[in-house]
Design a protein around this motif. Structure first.
Motif, PDB file in Angstrom:
ATOM      1  N   GLU A   1      -9.565  13.497   5.586  1.00 19.88           N
ATOM      2  CA  GLU A   1      -9.486  14.088   4.255  1.00 19.88           C
ATOM      3  C   GLU A   1      -9.247  15.594   4.306  1.00 19.88           C
ATOM      4  O   GLU A   1      -8.784  16.186   3.335  1.00 19.88           O
ATOM      5  CB  GLU A   1     -10.771  13.804   3.475  1.00 19.88           C
ATOM      6  CG  GLU A   1     -10.990  12.321   3.182  1.00 19.88           C
ATOM      7  CD  GLU A   1     -12.266  12.061   2.417  1.00 19.88           C
ATOM      8  OE1 GLU A   1     -13.026  13.041   2.209  1.00 19.88           O
ATOM      9  OE2 GLU A   1     -12.513  10.917   2.021  1.00 19.88           O
TER      10      GLU A   1
ATOM     11  N   VAL B   1      -0.049   4.203   0.729  1.00 15.84           N
ATOM     12  CA  VAL B   1      -0.476   5.146   1.767  1.00 15.84           C
ATOM     13  C   VAL B   1       0.152   4.812   3.122  1.00 15.84           C
ATOM     14  O   VAL B   1       0.727   5.667   3.783  1.00 15.84           O
ATOM     15  CB  VAL B   1      -2.016   5.177   1.894  1.00 15.84           C
ATOM     16  CG1 VAL B   1      -2.450   6.143   2.992  1.00 15.84           C
ATOM     17  CG2 VAL B   1      -2.647   5.554   0.563  1.00 15.84           C
TER      18      VAL B   1
ATOM     19  N   GLN C   1      -7.131  -1.252   0.313  1.00 15.07           N
ATOM     20  CA  GLN C   1      -7.068   0.085  -0.257  1.00 15.07           C
ATOM     21  C   GLN C   1      -8.352   0.883  -0.056  1.00 15.07           C
ATOM     22  O   GLN C   1      -8.329   2.104   0.016  1.00 15.07           O
ATOM     23  CB  GLN C   1      -6.754   0.006  -1.756  1.00 15.07           C
ATOM     24  CG  GLN C   1      -5.292  -0.320  -2.057  1.00 15.07           C
ATOM     25  CD  GLN C   1      -5.008  -0.307  -3.540  1.00 15.07           C
ATOM     26  OE1 GLN C   1      -5.692  -0.953  -4.325  1.00 15.07           O
ATOM     27  NE2 GLN C   1      -3.983   0.438  -3.926  1.00 15.07           N
ATOM     28  N   ARG C   2      -9.464   0.168   0.061  1.00 16.98           N
ATOM     29  CA  ARG C   2     -10.747   0.852   0.249  1.00 16.98           C
ATOM     30  C   ARG C   2     -10.825   1.566   1.594  1.00 16.98           C
ATOM     31  O   ARG C   2     -11.646   2.462   1.776  1.00 16.98           O
ATOM     32  CB  ARG C   2     -11.899  -0.152   0.120  1.00 16.98           C
ATOM     33  CG  ARG C   2     -11.996  -0.788  -1.263  1.00 16.98           C
ATOM     34  CD  ARG C   2     -13.210  -1.685  -1.399  1.00 16.98           C
ATOM     35  NE  ARG C   2     -13.150  -2.433  -2.635  1.00 16.98           N
ATOM     36  CZ  ARG C   2     -13.204  -3.767  -2.717  1.00 16.98           C
ATOM     37  NH1 ARG C   2     -13.329  -4.485  -1.608  1.00 16.98           N
ATOM     38  NH2 ARG C   2     -13.142  -4.376  -3.882  1.00 16.98           N
TER      39      ARG C   2
ATOM     40  N   LYS D   1      -5.462  15.629   6.830  1.00 19.29           N
ATOM     41  CA  LYS D   1      -4.554  14.503   6.574  1.00 19.29           C
ATOM     42  C   LYS D   1      -4.013  13.828   7.840  1.00 19.29           C
ATOM     43  O   LYS D   1      -3.091  13.024   7.768  1.00 19.29           O
ATOM     44  CB  LYS D   1      -3.366  14.930   5.697  1.00 19.29           C
ATOM     45  CG  LYS D   1      -3.750  15.655   4.429  1.00 19.29           C
ATOM     46  CD  LYS D   1      -4.722  14.841   3.579  1.00 19.29           C
ATOM     47  CE  LYS D   1      -5.114  15.595   2.314  1.00 19.29           C
ATOM     48  NZ  LYS D   1      -6.130  14.835   1.523  1.00 19.29           N
TER      49      LYS D   1
ATOM     50  N   HIS E   1      -8.554   3.493   2.670  1.00 17.48           N
ATOM     51  CA  HIS E   1      -8.023   4.824   2.388  1.00 17.48           C
ATOM     52  C   HIS E   1      -8.891   5.598   1.390  1.00 17.48           C
ATOM     53  O   HIS E   1      -9.069   6.807   1.529  1.00 17.48           O
ATOM     54  CB  HIS E   1      -6.600   4.718   1.840  1.00 17.48           C
ATOM     55  CG  HIS E   1      -5.664   3.971   2.731  1.00 17.48           C
ATOM     56  ND1 HIS E   1      -5.361   4.378   4.016  1.00 17.48           N
ATOM     57  CD2 HIS E   1      -4.952   2.826   2.531  1.00 17.48           C
ATOM     58  CE1 HIS E   1      -4.514   3.524   4.558  1.00 17.48           C
ATOM     59  NE2 HIS E   1      -4.253   2.574   3.688  1.00 17.48           N
ATOM     60  N   THR E   2      -9.411   4.907   0.380  1.00 20.76           N
ATOM     61  CA  THR E   2     -10.186   5.584  -0.664  1.00 20.76           C
ATOM     62  C   THR E   2     -11.628   5.855  -0.249  1.00 20.76           C
ATOM     63  O   THR E   2     -12.272   6.761  -0.787  1.00 20.76           O
ATOM     64  CB  THR E   2     -10.195   4.758  -1.958  1.00 20.76           C
ATOM     65  OG1 THR E   2     -10.879   3.503  -1.713  1.00 20.76           O
ATOM     66  CG2 THR E   2      -8.781   4.469  -2.421  1.00 20.76           C
ATOM     67  N   GLY E   3     -12.128   5.047   0.703  1.00 22.37           N
ATOM     68  CA  GLY E   3     -13.521   5.205   1.114  1.00 22.37           C
ATOM     69  C   GLY E   3     -14.507   4.539   0.162  1.00 22.37           C
ATOM     70  O   GLY E   3     -15.725   4.659   0.334  1.00 22.37           O
ATOM     71  N   GLU E   4     -13.988   3.821  -0.834  1.00 21.72           N
ATOM     72  CA  GLU E   4     -14.855   3.147  -1.809  1.00 21.72           C
ATOM     73  C   GLU E   4     -15.688   2.056  -1.131  1.00 21.72           C
ATOM     74  O   GLU E   4     -15.171   1.263  -0.351  1.00 21.72           O
ATOM     75  CB  GLU E   4     -14.007   2.530  -2.919  1.00 21.72           C
ATOM     76  CG  GLU E   4     -14.828   1.819  -3.988  1.00 21.72           C
ATOM     77  CD  GLU E   4     -13.969   1.036  -4.967  1.00 21.72           C
ATOM     78  OE1 GLU E   4     -14.533   0.501  -5.925  1.00 21.72           O
ATOM     79  OE2 GLU E   4     -12.740   0.956  -4.749  1.00 21.72           O
TER      80      GLU E   4
ATOM     81  N   ARG F   1      -6.404  -5.090  -2.572  1.00 14.25           N
ATOM     82  CA  ARG F   1      -7.451  -4.202  -3.115  1.00 14.25           C
ATOM     83  C   ARG F   1      -8.495  -3.893  -2.049  1.00 14.25           C
ATOM     84  O   ARG F   1      -8.988  -2.768  -1.958  1.00 14.25           O
ATOM     85  CB  ARG F   1      -8.113  -4.850  -4.329  1.00 14.25           C
ATOM     86  CG  ARG F   1      -7.236  -4.889  -5.568  1.00 14.25           C
ATOM     87  CD  ARG F   1      -8.063  -5.142  -6.809  1.00 14.25           C
ATOM     88  NE  ARG F   1      -8.723  -6.443  -6.744  1.00 14.25           N
ATOM     89  CZ  ARG F   1      -8.223  -7.546  -7.268  1.00 14.25           C
ATOM     90  NH1 ARG F   1      -7.051  -7.522  -7.895  1.00 14.25           N
ATOM     91  NH2 ARG F   1      -8.875  -8.694  -7.183  1.00 14.25           N
TER      92      ARG F   1
ATOM     93  N   THR G   1     -17.471  -1.902   2.167  1.00 13.56           N
ATOM     94  CA  THR G   1     -16.199  -2.075   1.473  1.00 13.56           C
ATOM     95  C   THR G   1     -15.953  -3.536   1.107  1.00 13.56           C
ATOM     96  O   THR G   1     -15.204  -3.825   0.182  1.00 13.56           O
ATOM     97  CB  THR G   1     -15.022  -1.590   2.345  1.00 13.56           C
ATOM     98  OG1 THR G   1     -15.020  -2.324   3.580  1.00 13.56           O
ATOM     99  CG2 THR G   1     -15.150  -0.098   2.644  1.00 13.56           C
TER     100      THR G   1
ATOM    101  N   CYS H   1       0.844  -1.197   0.000  1.00 12.97           N
ATOM    102  CA  CYS H   1       0.000   0.000   0.000  1.00 12.97           C
ATOM    103  C   CYS H   1       0.883   1.251   0.000  1.00 12.97           C
ATOM    104  O   CYS H   1       1.785   1.379   0.826  1.00 12.97           O
ATOM    105  CB  CYS H   1      -0.918  -0.001   1.228  1.00 12.97           C
ATOM    106  SG  CYS H   1      -1.926   1.487   1.387  1.00 12.97           S
TER     107      CYS H   1
END
Length: 235
Positions: free
Chosen positions: A149, A38, A53-54, A152, A56-59, A50, A72, A36
């Motif tokens: 966001e 981040v 990663q969500r 940071k 961090h992305t919030g997906e 994968r 997620t 990752c």
């Protein structure tokens, strides 16, 4: 006609694709090629990478068809859906309490047996719940996967991030039941209550007996003692 399969030479597990076989081999070699960008956490399986990663992305690609709540992970959606279906196939033999998932069922059983199967290799502390164990590990690793966001600032717990975000939104969700004064953070309310009660709860480091007014302060301090041990384990 059955599809072609690719067998692992170490454990004989059969995979349907060569790419899955390559990824599976990392389980045996310990290799973690997916890192990752981040938080630098590494993974041996790309699907786990994968999914991470969500954070961090919030997906949230998995959406409940009943209430539109998003998740997620597919497993989280499936657990959530039991709220609507009421399905609880896992029943405790000690108290007849039923659960929607095997994870919750096994964690509940530990309340009867006292078993704590999740043990920290750094400090030896044991936990009955895997979720509590994962959060505890971040005390030693210093991992803070939840980032604000706006400014940071990173956090080790999602709950701490949500509480911090109120500093930016101005929402004061915590009210003193005595004088009705409102606070953006629970820690602020807890500290304020001392005015009315005259009490002052402290959190003591079990390694040097230093006292702290807040739990997070004590946990951050504790890394001073465990940092050396963490590096020894990772070497």
């Amino acid at each position: 006609m059955e599809g072609k399969s690719f067998k692992c030479k170490v454990c004989d597990q059969a995979l349907t694709q060569t790419s899955k076989l390559v990824s599976h081999r990392c389980v045996h070699t310990g290799e973690k090629p997916f890192q990752c960008e981040v938080c630098n956490k590494s993974f041996s399986v790309q699907s786990n990478f994968r999914r991470h990663q969500r954070i961090h992305t919030g997906e949230r690609p998995y959406i409940c068809e009943v209430c539109d709540r998003a998740f997620t992970q597919l497993s989280s959606l499936q657990v959530h859906q039991t709220i609507h279906t009421g399905d609880k196939p896992f029943k405790c033999e000690f108290c007849d309490k039923a659960f929607a998932t095997s994870t919750r069922f096994l964690e509940h059983q530990s309340t009867h047996t006292g078993e704590k199967p999740f043990r920290c290799e750094v400090c030896g502390k044991s936990f009955s719940r895997s979720s509590h164990f994962r959060v505890h590990q971040r005390i030693h690793t210093g991992e803070k996967p939840f980032k604000c966001e706006v400014c940071k600032k990173p956090f080790s717990r999602s709950s701490n991030l949500h509480e911090h975000q109120r500093l930016h939104t101005g929402v004061k969700a915590f009210k003193c039941e005595v004088c009705n004064k409102e606070f953006t953070q629970l820690s602020g309310l807890v500290k304020h209550r001392h005015i009315h009660t005259g009490e002052r709860k402290t959190f003591t480091c079990d390694l040097c007996n230093k006292n702290f007014e807040q739990l997070w302060g004590m946990l951050d301090h504790r890394r001073i003692h465990t940092a050396g041990k963490t590096s020894e384990v990772s070497d």
